[in-house]
Motif scaffolding. Structure first.
Motif, PDB file in Angstrom:
ATOM      1  N   ASN A  10      -2.999 -42.760   3.700  1.00 39.67           N
ATOM      2  CA  ASN A  10      -2.112 -41.034   4.045  1.00 39.67           C
ATOM      3  C   ASN A  10      -2.034 -40.769   2.595  1.00 39.67           C
ATOM      4  O   ASN A  10      -2.292 -41.143   1.983  1.00 39.67           O
ATOM      5  N   GLN A  11      -2.158 -39.549   2.602  1.00 41.43           N
ATOM      6  CA  GLN A  11      -1.840 -38.340   1.823  1.00 41.43           C
ATOM      7  C   GLN A  11      -0.184 -37.637   2.304  1.00 41.43           C
ATOM      8  O   GLN A  11      -0.075 -36.845   2.532  1.00 41.43           O
ATOM      9  N   CYS A  12       0.779 -38.242   1.723  1.00 40.05           N
ATOM     10  CA  CYS A  12       2.006 -37.354   1.451  1.00 40.05           C
ATOM     11  C   CYS A  12       2.309 -37.049   0.693  1.00 40.05           C
ATOM     12  O   CYS A  12       2.504 -37.913  -0.644  1.00 40.05           O
ATOM     13  N   SER A  13       3.242 -35.953   0.271  1.00 42.93           N
ATOM     14  CA  SER A  13       3.447 -35.344  -1.231  1.00 42.93           C
ATOM     15  C   SER A  13       3.763 -36.308  -1.701  1.00 42.93           C
ATOM     16  O   SER A  13       4.585 -35.435  -3.066  1.00 42.93           O
ATOM     17  N   TYR A  14       4.741 -36.650  -1.283  1.00 41.34           N
ATOM     18  CA  TYR A  14       6.542 -37.196  -1.888  1.00 41.34           C
ATOM     19  C   TYR A  14       6.386 -38.595  -2.525  1.00 41.34           C
ATOM     20  O   TYR A  14       7.197 -39.122  -2.508  1.00 41.34           O
TER      21      TYR A  14
END
Length: 469
Positions: free
Chosen positions: A95-99
């Motif tokens: 996944n690419q989660c900004s936080y």
């Protein structure tokens, strides 16, 4: 029970939540006090009630909210605090989660998925300092299948320490699964299934999750229902405060709790309250879009205790030792202790945690330091797992909790686990303070189980282990 098979079903109505917030602005002091009084009845609060308490800006009324939360916490949970440790099994994630430091695009992170031998090494290190309850945490990656998770859980349960035996409770925090996979994990003996929505505000959710399975808002939102369908009746929800307006997030999370109770007879077993902390490779985490002050954060926890009085509230080591101590008074009933958020962080002395952890810790104390601080403050640390092994979970547990079960059984069992910890793991100062604490608790105890409790304490002193009433 109503089971919604429709993958498009969304019980979070943002317009309704916004209307509730707007209608509760600038509440009169009399209205706030009426809601506080209603909360003290320990029957919960409506979303409208919560919105009023959140938007009261009178410091005197805030003090009354805090006092009510302390009273409810004491009446239901007493001075018992459940301790656990997170065990990060993998930081590989698609996944690419900004936080999040585990973001698939984060090239600064050193990736690691533990082998079964490495998991066993981590477990022995945790057991040898006194941990009995673990939360296994996994990134979302193609290699992290239900079978792989089940195998890692089996490794944890099979690994014995040289002191007082094995880990007694394994909860998991992993990506949402389908019903068949959840059934497989249920059969593998997992405890609570934990999964955070992160943010209930769908536009923000879509903005923060750029790639991977986690981009599917509804698939994540409905995860707890699939877990319940599979027989996992203890589930834990949470929101990452700092991504969006805290008023919306808290009301939406409590709406989720309402939905679970209406469908499955019990709301979430636990609610977690992580606040955004700096994470390697995440600029967003350095400056949260919706920064929450310490006072507001304490108020969120206190109001939640009034809103869902019998639900466990978890506080992680994201928060400082000082903040966690204050939150214990306002409703927190469980906390992680002696934590690492890096795979291998407990047993690998050469590990650079900065380049492998999910986020920065705020409380760096070891387990024994936390136990010592707790007993000196009058709290009873607990590693009890009796309910889970006797089938008192889900709706059954909530029914018993409302009848005073926590005070009558969970508190005595907490004293038994504390006695075991002191005998096997406690440092000199902790042993002295802990024994004095147990003596005081016994002197004040007026429960019918007191003779049984005293007998079992004597058996633990003589060398027996894993006893409960």
């Amino acid at each position: 029970m109503i089971v919604h098979a429709d993958p498009s079903y969304n019980f979070i109505d943002p317009e309704q939540i916004s209307r509730i917030i707007d209608a509760a602005r600038q509440p009169a002091p009399s209205q706030v006090r009426e809601i506080i009084a209603r909360g003290l009845e320990k029957k919960g609060l409506s979303l409208s009630d919560v919105a009023v308490l959140l938007q009261s800006d009178d410091t005197e009324l805030d003090a009354e909210i805090f006092a009510a939360a302390r009273r409810i916490k004491q009446e239901i949970y007493g001075n018992r605090i459940v301790l656990f440790a997170p065990l990060y099994v993998s930081n590989e994630c698609a996944n690419q989660c900004s936080y999040c430091g585990f973001n698939a695009k984060n090239s600064e992170l050193v990736r690691k998925t533990l082998t079964s031998e490495e998991i066993a090494g981590e477990v022995r290190a945790l057991e040898d300092c006194g941990q009995k309850r673990l939360l296994l945490v996994y990134g979302e990656h193609p290699k992290i299948t239900a079978q792989w998770i089940a195998d890692s859980v089996a490794t944890v349960y099979e690994t014995l320490s040289y002191k007082s035996g094995a880990i007694r409770r394994v909860n998991i925090n992993c990506a949402p699964l389908d019903v068949a996979s959840f059934k497989f994990l249920h059969q593998a003996g997992i405890g609570t299934y934990q999964c955070f929505q992160e943010t209930y505000h769908q536009p923000t959710y879509e903005k923060m999750h750029l790639a991977g399975n986690k981009t599917d808002y509804l698939w994540r939102l409905q995860a707890m229902d699939r877990a319940q369908q599979a027989g996992i009746d203890d589930v834990g929800i949470g929101v990452l405060f700092g991504l969006y307006d805290h008023r919306f997030e808290l009301l939406a999370m409590l709406r989720h709790a309402e939905e679970l109770e209406s469908r499955w007879g019990a709301g979430p077993h636990t609610i977690s309250f992580p606040r955004m902390e700096p994470a390697l490779g995440s600029e967003l985490s350095q400056a949260p879009p919706y920064l929450i002050s310490d006072h507001t954060f304490k108020k969120i926890v206190a109001i939640t205790r009034l809103a869902v009085p019998y639900t466990g509230i978890i506080m992680s080591t994201r928060e400082s030792a000082t903040m966690r101590t204050e939150l214990l008074q306002l409703g927190v009933s469980q906390m992680s202790a002696g934590s690492s958020t890096s795979p291998g962080g407990y047993s690998d002395g050469s590990l650079d945690e900065v380049t492998s952890q999910q986020f920065s810790l705020g409380d760096h104390r070891q387990l024994d330091d936390i136990v010592l601080d707790l007993v000196r403050q009058g709290f009873t640390p607990s590693w009890c797992t009796a309910c889970y092994r006797t089938g008192r979970t889900g709706e059954h547990f909530m029914t018993l909790a409302k009848e005073g079960f926590i005070q009558n059984f969970c508190h005595p069992n907490a004293l038994l686990t504390l006695k075991e910890y002191l005998n096997d793991y406690g440092g000199t100062a902790t042993v002295e303070a802990g024994k004095h604490h147990i003596e005081g608790e016994l002197e004040a105890c007026q429960l019918k189980v007191k003779p049984q409790l005293e007998a079992k304490l004597a058996k633990i002193e003589a060398g027996e282990r894993d006893l409960y009433v």
